[in-house]
Design a protein around this motif. Structure first.
Motif, short mmCIF file in Angstrom:
data_model
loop_
_atom_site.label_atom_id
_atom_site.label_comp_id
_atom_site.label_asym_id
_atom_site.label_seq_id
_atom_site.Cartn_x
_atom_site.Cartn_y
_atom_site.Cartn_z
N GLU A 102 0.87 -1.19 0.00
CA GLU A 102 0.00 0.00 0.00
C GLU A 102 0.90 1.23 0.00
OE1 GLU A 102 -3.97 1.54 2.27
OE2 GLU A 102 -2.34 0.79 3.52
N TYR A 104 0.82 5.24 -1.40
CA TYR A 104 0.07 6.29 -2.08
C TYR A 104 0.40 7.66 -1.49
CZ TYR A 104 -3.11 6.09 2.00
OH TYR A 104 -3.65 6.11 3.26
N GLU A 106 -1.71 11.44 -0.89
CA GLU A 106 -3.10 11.79 -0.64
C GLU A 106 -3.25 13.27 -0.37
OE1 GLU A 106 -5.88 9.35 2.10
OE2 GLU A 106 -5.06 10.92 3.40
N ARG A 120 -6.64 10.00 -3.51
CA ARG A 120 -5.44 9.19 -3.32
C ARG A 120 -4.90 8.79 -4.68
NH1 ARG A 120 -6.90 4.98 1.64
NH2 ARG A 120 -7.17 6.59 3.23
N ALA A 127 -8.05 7.39 -6.88
CA ALA A 127 -9.42 7.25 -6.40
C ALA A 127 -9.77 8.50 -5.60
CB ALA A 127 -9.56 6.00 -5.53
N ARG A 129 -13.04 10.04 -2.77
CA ARG A 129 -14.31 9.83 -2.08
C ARG A 129 -14.69 11.09 -1.31
NH1 ARG A 129 -12.93 5.67 2.92
NH2 ARG A 129 -11.63 7.09 4.13
N TRP A 272 -15.49 4.97 -2.57
CA TRP A 272 -14.38 5.41 -3.41
C TRP A 272 -14.74 5.22 -4.88
CZ3 TRP A 272 -10.12 7.86 -1.68
CH2 TRP A 272 -9.73 7.70 -0.34
N VAL A 274 -12.99 4.66 -8.22
CA VAL A 274 -11.67 4.11 -8.52
C VAL A 274 -11.38 4.20 -10.01
CG1 VAL A 274 -10.20 2.07 -8.39
CG2 VAL A 274 -11.86 2.53 -6.56
N LEU A 289 -6.22 -2.10 -6.19
CA LEU A 289 -6.86 -0.91 -5.63
C LEU A 289 -8.19 -1.22 -4.96
CD1 LEU A 289 -6.14 2.00 -8.14
CD2 LEU A 289 -4.86 1.26 -6.13
N LEU A 293 -8.37 0.08 -0.98
CA LEU A 293 -9.22 1.21 -0.60
C LEU A 293 -10.45 0.78 0.20
CD1 LEU A 293 -8.92 2.94 -4.05
CD2 LEU A 293 -8.24 4.02 -1.90
#
Length: 667
Positions: A102, A104, A106, A120, A127, A129, A272, A274, A289, A293
């Motif tokens: 993981e 990323y 953000e 992110r 993605a 949200r 999310w 994506v 992903l 997520l």
């Protein structure tokens, strides 16, 4: 000194002007950890974003908006937070590998209307949200998710006709401009972005973290964009006359969702959106992903969850032979399935439709003794999964699950939901939670795509939501090309219960639709290769145990293929053409190759192996498999990581190898 003061004053003025411009433009840049994906987010009258991949435009001026009743849609940014994460996750139920990276960057934008949005960006895509900090009963009236592409590109479009759907579609090639605003599709779907420099980027749109909210679908725009649409909340529905599964939706609300936010909740997160990126086709096959997520694990101790293979009754219509009893929905038949499963080390059998009187999931038919079957299975280390209709189960949920637990069942196969409005999405979560309390696995059929539930509740071990082998019982469109499209799109969202393993195999010229004695439109080796290429921690053997016993060499090869993996490497892949997948379980490697309806020649480079000698057993298309699709050959040879193995695939063919490391004898 005066000169210095002037310089400082000028610098202060420049900085002031810079921040004024930035505040007015409200533009933020964020890049992926490897620097190849660049996301630009801006807030003027609306929230817009653009995405470049390796300097090439993919999405331009795409829009995102969440409209909550009573919340001002005009907004200002009151805070900006940036974050970076790099860690290794270890899923309890491994799909592609035991270690999931993981990594990323953000950015979160907090607005003055108690909403926020988080973007992110990973090396494998991006993605976003929405979240809200508003307390009380919230009504979500609408959501705008506009994916605006830089040009007119081809889409593999799983077109739907209704929100009442199993999401079992073919992927239809269309240009973005050919998709009207009246045409819509379920997710995931794929866009093949061709750049001006003649390079390609593969884009798969899906969602995850879907909870207490309707699923997202996409419609055309008659231009170069796709926009979201959502099934509105169902207020009233009823089963159709003489049906235990098919519904009439009588009334829907004017809104998408109604949610409750309590004072002890810091915020309420929405799903999310994506956008998975593959700079090559092969990269889509290892994209994580959807899992990364999703909501984190909700089960305190998931150690009881056991992946495995399943002897399944429905596809083969209980067509067993060479026995001294009448086959059908009866105790003797299921004991026969258990005997077969035990002989080949399969962990489960499924008792599909027919074991209970439809309309009451506790009213067992006279010829079935469920407790006797389950106890017999346990005596042979084979567990039993029980099929149920979702609506009937819902009426008796806790009582039924308590009974199944008391009987000793291992899980349930829940079927025919055919919806993903807010209430139905909540049903999935309710079943997952209640089943987990009783240590029951769940396999959702007649379902929407995976959207994050499996990370929170890994007892939801697989699901359908794809056009799989069952369609061979009534149609001829399950081709090798279709099989070589699913992994790049649907499998990106999560495990897929395709139900492989046909032992009657045919080519187009001699394929026949026979509901009770179905066949595949591929070679035998293609079917066996699916057990390596297709991901499902609960993997079915769809054909009759009698056929498997007759075709014992094929069955033996299938039986040793794991359903979860420590490591996955894609050696070569091209959508609708071929896939060469290498997967490791412990010290053993398996290689699966699936080809389309043309013959193929490949050279498999074994350099992924560690040093030392390996014994390789391969299951290949036979010399006559171009005429007789069930023909195969098994070979054994010694290899090392220096070897390159030549492979010939028949049309709609396959090849599988098991590589076992030879232990060095200590003198």
């Amino acid at each position: 000194m005066n000169l210095g003061f002037k310089n400082i004053a000028c610098l202060a003025l420049l900085l002031c002007n810079f921040f004024i411009v930035k505040s007015y433009a409200q533009t933020f840049i964020i890049t992926s950890p490897d620097g190849k994906l660049e996301l630009s987010v801006s807030l003027n009258n609306s929230l817009n974003y653009s995405l470049n991949v390796s300097g090439q435009a993919v999405l331009v001026d795409s829009k995102a908006e969440l409209t909550i009743e009573g919340v001002d849609s005009s907004k200002k940014i009151i805070s900006v937070k940036r974050n970076s994460v790099h860690r290794i996750l270890n899923p309890h139920v491994q799909q592609k590998s035991k270690d999931v990276v993981e990594h990323y960057n953000e950015i979160s934008l907090q607005f003055d209307n108690k909403q926020s949005v988080t973007f992110r960006i990973f090396d494998q895509g991006m993605a976003y949200r929405f979240s809200t900090q508003k307390i009380g009963t919230l009504v979500v009236n609408s959501e705008l998710a506009l994916f605006n592409f830089d040009n007119d590109h081809q889409v593999l479009f799983p077109e739907e006709k209704s929100f009442i759907s199993h999401n079992e579609r073919l992927y239809l090639p269309k240009l973005l401009s050919e998709i009207s605003s009246k045409q819509f599709a379920s997710l995931p779907l794929l866009i093949d972005v061709m750049h001006s420099n003649k390079t390609n980027t593969k884009v798969v749109i899906t969602e995850t973290g879907l909870r207490d909210y309707p699923g997202m679908w996409l419609k055309g725009s008659d231009k170069t964009a796709l926009s979201a649409l959502f099934p509105k909340q169902v207020l009233k529905s009823e089963l159709k006359e003489k049906s235990d599964r098919n519904e009439n939706i009588i009334k829907r609300a004017s809104y998408l969702a109604k949610v409750e936010i309590t004072a002890n909740q810091a915020e309420r997160n929405f799903p999310w959106r994506v956008i998975a990126i593959g700079k090559t086709d092969a990269e889509l096959l290892t994209n994580e992903l959807s899992y990364l997520l999703a909501d984190e694990l909700k089960i305190a101790n998931p150690s009881w969850i056991k992946p495995g293979k399943v002897a399944w009754d429905w596809w083969n219509a209980n067509n067993i032979y060479g026995v001294d009893f009448t086959s059908g929905i009866n105790t003797q038949t299921y004991k026969y399935y258990i005997d077969f499963a035990a002989q080949y080390g399969l962990e489960y059998i499924v008792m599909d439709e027919g074991w209970y009187h439809l309309g009451n999931v506790l009213d067992v038919v006279p010829d079935i003794n469920v407790k006797e079957i389950i106890d017999y299975g346990k005596s042979k280390n084979v567990d039993v999964i029980l099929w149920v209709i979702w609506e009937t189960l819902d009426q008796q949920l806790e009582r039924a699950l308590d009974t199944y637990e008391k009987w000793g069942a291992a899980g349930i196969k829940v079927d025919f939901m055919q919806r993903d409005d807010q209430a139905m999405v909540n049903y999935y979560w309710k079943v997952a939670e209640q089943a987990a309390k009783r240590h029951l696995l769940v396999d959702f059929h007649g379902s929407y795509k995976p959207a994050g539930l499996r990370r929170a509740y890994p007892n939801v071990i697989t699901r359908e939501g794809l056009r799989g082998l069952e369609h061979n019982k009534w149609a001829d469109y399950i081709t090798a090309e279709h099989n070589l499209t699913l992994p790049f799109i649907r499998m990106l969202a999560g495990p897929m219960d395709y139900t492989p393993g046909a032992m009657i195999n045919a080519h187009s010229k001699n394929f026949n639709i026979v509901f009770d004695r179905p066949m595949s439109k591929t070679t035998r080796a293609h079917q066996v290769a699916m057990y390596v290429v297709f991901e499902s921690p609960l993997q079915m053997l769809a054909d009759s145990p009698s056929n498997y016993l007759k075709e014992y060499q094929s069955t033996q090869f299938i039986s040793v293929i794991p359903t979860v993996w420590d490591e996955t490497r894609i050696l070569s892949a091209k959508i609708s053409d071929h896939i060469i997948t290498a997967r490791r379980s412990g010290d053993e490697w398996f290689v699966g190759i699936m080809g389309n309806s043309k013959a193929h020649d490949f050279t498999v480079d074994l350099s992924f192996l560690s040093s030392g000698d390996y014994q390789m057993e391969s299951f290949a298309d036979g010399i006559n498999s171009e005429k007789y699709a069930s023909d195969y050959q098994i070979n054994k040879q010694s290899v090392t990581r220096l070897n390159k193995v030549k492979v010939r695939l028949a049309p709609s063919g396959g090849w599988v190898a098991r590589l076992i490391k030879v232990k060095v004898k200590v003198k």
